[in-house]
Design an enzyme around this catalytic site. Sequence first.
Site, short mmCIF file in Angstrom:
data_model
loop_
_atom_site.label_atom_id
_atom_site.label_comp_id
_atom_site.label_asym_id
_atom_site.label_seq_id
_atom_site.Cartn_x
_atom_site.Cartn_y
_atom_site.Cartn_z
N HIS A 85 -18.13 4.95 4.73
CA HIS A 85 -17.02 6.01 4.60
C HIS A 85 -15.88 5.31 5.29
CE1 HIS A 85 -14.62 9.37 4.20
NE2 HIS A 85 -14.47 9.64 5.68
N HIS A 112 -20.39 8.60 6.63
CA HIS A 112 -20.36 10.02 6.70
C HIS A 112 -21.64 10.50 6.26
CE1 HIS A 112 -18.81 13.69 5.76
NE2 HIS A 112 -17.77 13.59 6.54
N PHE A 132 -14.06 21.62 13.24
CA PHE A 132 -14.61 20.30 12.45
C PHE A 132 -15.42 19.40 13.48
CE2 PHE A 132 -13.61 17.03 9.22
CZ PHE A 132 -12.83 17.89 8.28
N GLY A 187 0.94 -1.31 0.05
CA GLY A 187 -0.03 -0.23 -0.06
C GLY A 187 0.84 1.12 0.02
N ALA A 188 0.40 2.24 -0.98
CA ALA A 188 1.16 3.40 -0.96
C ALA A 188 0.67 4.68 -0.67
CB ALA A 188 1.93 3.53 -2.49
N ARG A 201 -15.12 7.05 14.38
CA ARG A 201 -13.78 7.91 14.03
C ARG A 201 -14.29 9.45 14.23
NH1 ARG A 201 -11.76 10.48 9.86
NH2 ARG A 201 -12.92 9.37 8.31
N LEU A 230 -17.63 12.17 -1.44
CA LEU A 230 -17.62 12.92 0.00
C LEU A 230 -17.80 14.28 -0.06
CD1 LEU A 230 -17.58 11.97 2.89
CD2 LEU A 230 -15.37 12.55 2.92
N ARG A 250 -20.04 12.46 13.69
CA ARG A 250 -20.56 11.74 12.32
C ARG A 250 -21.55 10.65 12.36
NH1 ARG A 250 -14.97 10.89 8.98
NH2 ARG A 250 -14.62 13.45 8.55
N GLN A 290 -18.18 3.62 9.64
CA GLN A 290 -18.67 4.61 9.83
C GLN A 290 -19.13 5.03 8.49
OE1 GLN A 290 -16.35 8.64 9.60
NE2 GLN A 290 -16.71 8.39 11.85
N SER A 322 -8.61 10.47 10.62
CA SER A 322 -7.83 9.46 9.72
C SER A 322 -6.54 9.64 9.19
CB SER A 322 -8.85 9.01 8.57
OG SER A 322 -9.18 10.34 7.88
N GLU A 356 -16.53 17.49 6.02
CA GLU A 356 -17.12 18.10 6.88
C GLU A 356 -16.50 19.48 7.05
OE1 GLU A 356 -16.80 16.12 11.66
OE2 GLU A 356 -16.67 15.02 9.67
#
Length: 595
Positions: A366, A241, A119, A15-16, A408, A251, A285, A239, A413, A254
């Site tokens: 989400h 969103h 937020f 994973g990058a 979350r 998305l 959320r 979650q 994140s 927020e």
Amino acid sequence: MANPTVHTFDAVIVGAGGAGMMAALYAGKSANVAVISKLYPTRSHTGAAQGGIGAALANLEEDKWEWHAYDTVKGSDYLADQDAVDVLCQDAIDVVVELEHMGLPFDRIENGRISQRRFGGHTNNETNRPVYRACHAADRTGHMILQTLYQNCLKNKVNFFDEYQVVDLIRVDDTVRGVVAINIADGSFHIFHSKAVMFATGGWGRCWEVTSNAHSLTGDGAAICMRRGIPMQDMEFFQFHPTGIFKLGILITEGVRGEGGVLINGEGERFMERYAPSIKDLASRDVVSRAIYLEVQAGRGINGKNYVHLDVTPETVNHYFEKDGEDMRISREYIEQKLPDIADFTRTYLGVDPVKDPMPVQPTAHYAMGGIPTNVDSEVLLDAENRVLPGLYAAGEVACVSVHGANRLGTNSLTDLVVFGKRAGVRMADFCDSAELLPLPDNPAEEIMAEFDRIRNNEGNMKTYTLRDRMQKTMTANVSVFRVHDQMAKAINDMDEIKTDYTRFITVDDKGKQFNTDLLEAWELGCLIDLARATAASAIARTESRGAHARDDYPERDDDNWLTHTFATLQSDGSFELTYKPVTLGRYEPKPRVY
């Protein structure tokens, strides 16, 4: 089948995105590291994160990391492990400054410091008012983090294998020996032999119909680990969103509400005043998602449909600023400067200019709070007794530390990615310095090569898209924003049938090897099905409502019986064994949520 090509490295990172590249920067200081990604690195899903990264820098007003920690624990509905939360919130401050020094172009305030915005769920713990904590680069914060980390990885000569899809983990007893991957370009199999392996492969929102997740987020890393005996932690907590673009799920950050945007129902009401009187539209959320669901259920959706409006037009926002007693006004220019991508999204996909008209939004799948269990050094755990599997690491959305608990907090994140990605890299470097490169077992790719050969040559009659549609429909209908036992039981039965049909009848039209996305999508669907089944099995057993897991038949949170983490272990017969471990508490004792 041709023999796989073997590559040898000290550490392999799968994973990058933000977590993978942050780990690569730190592990690469002393170890020979390979980063393997099924995408070109800057297409990783970290780039989709919009509104900001949370850190108590206190650049605009008083703030403390302890306040950030309390908001994170409260937002998690007290399921987060508080020792891990302390690490997240303390480390966040230095890591954000480090990103700035790497060259990340944060927005600035007049004195040159990093700009911050409000937020959802982030508060001054003394006044309970929203606090400026989200560090941002317009509404492209994740994109800027991704670009900055990639540039630094290139500068530091990190080895990248782009468009190689990892499909198996080589585990021998309680050791890891590397991974097996497919070169997407020619379909060849490759073995990456290593001392250490890290998964940073993101989430699995594609289990549901409406999601903010890219098509590439199919839970590969989590499913691979689960099939190799790693339990999945807290899978019931996914979650939704509150503000995805109606029907599309893309998305709407927020940050729109952080800049003053308000949610309006079909009767023209700012309805969040009813559900969260103190913090209103900036509630966490899960609270906002359920509020939208209840408004729609009560017939107060826009024109009777299943969406509401998110209104950031200057006329509306300035009205509510004045009503709330805030000495602030916004303009068209302000919105274009602070939310350029959001304005572009809604104009492109909806034909709506957010400066003039409200945006239609609905909850969208989400973020996975659960995943591969880890400790605060990103080492993977084998069981509820916290036994570590040496040499195996995970960070980012695929991992469960647990700092997000049952829900979350917005901005956490990105904070999670860089904080625990860095800690993974540091710990991997230390491990590789002292560990030996253990030999590969005989034919380590034989099993997964046979599985791909089976899918390619299966003479069934079911296409990938048909089974995927069935999975998404039953998960959306039965394991979504609100849940009850009978619906989840139906989902479990449906998913068992889908799993059987997948195993027996899946077929692909493309029998070739070069860029065979038909074959790879079929394999990815198997990952999603396994993760959907783990989610439903974990959810039906939790007889309470907490965070993102809300049950109509058990509407109250039950701290006496359910202040625990779920561990779901896949058995040889395809069922799941559920075990539990207590949440790590600290200075914040569970109390009722008040907004």
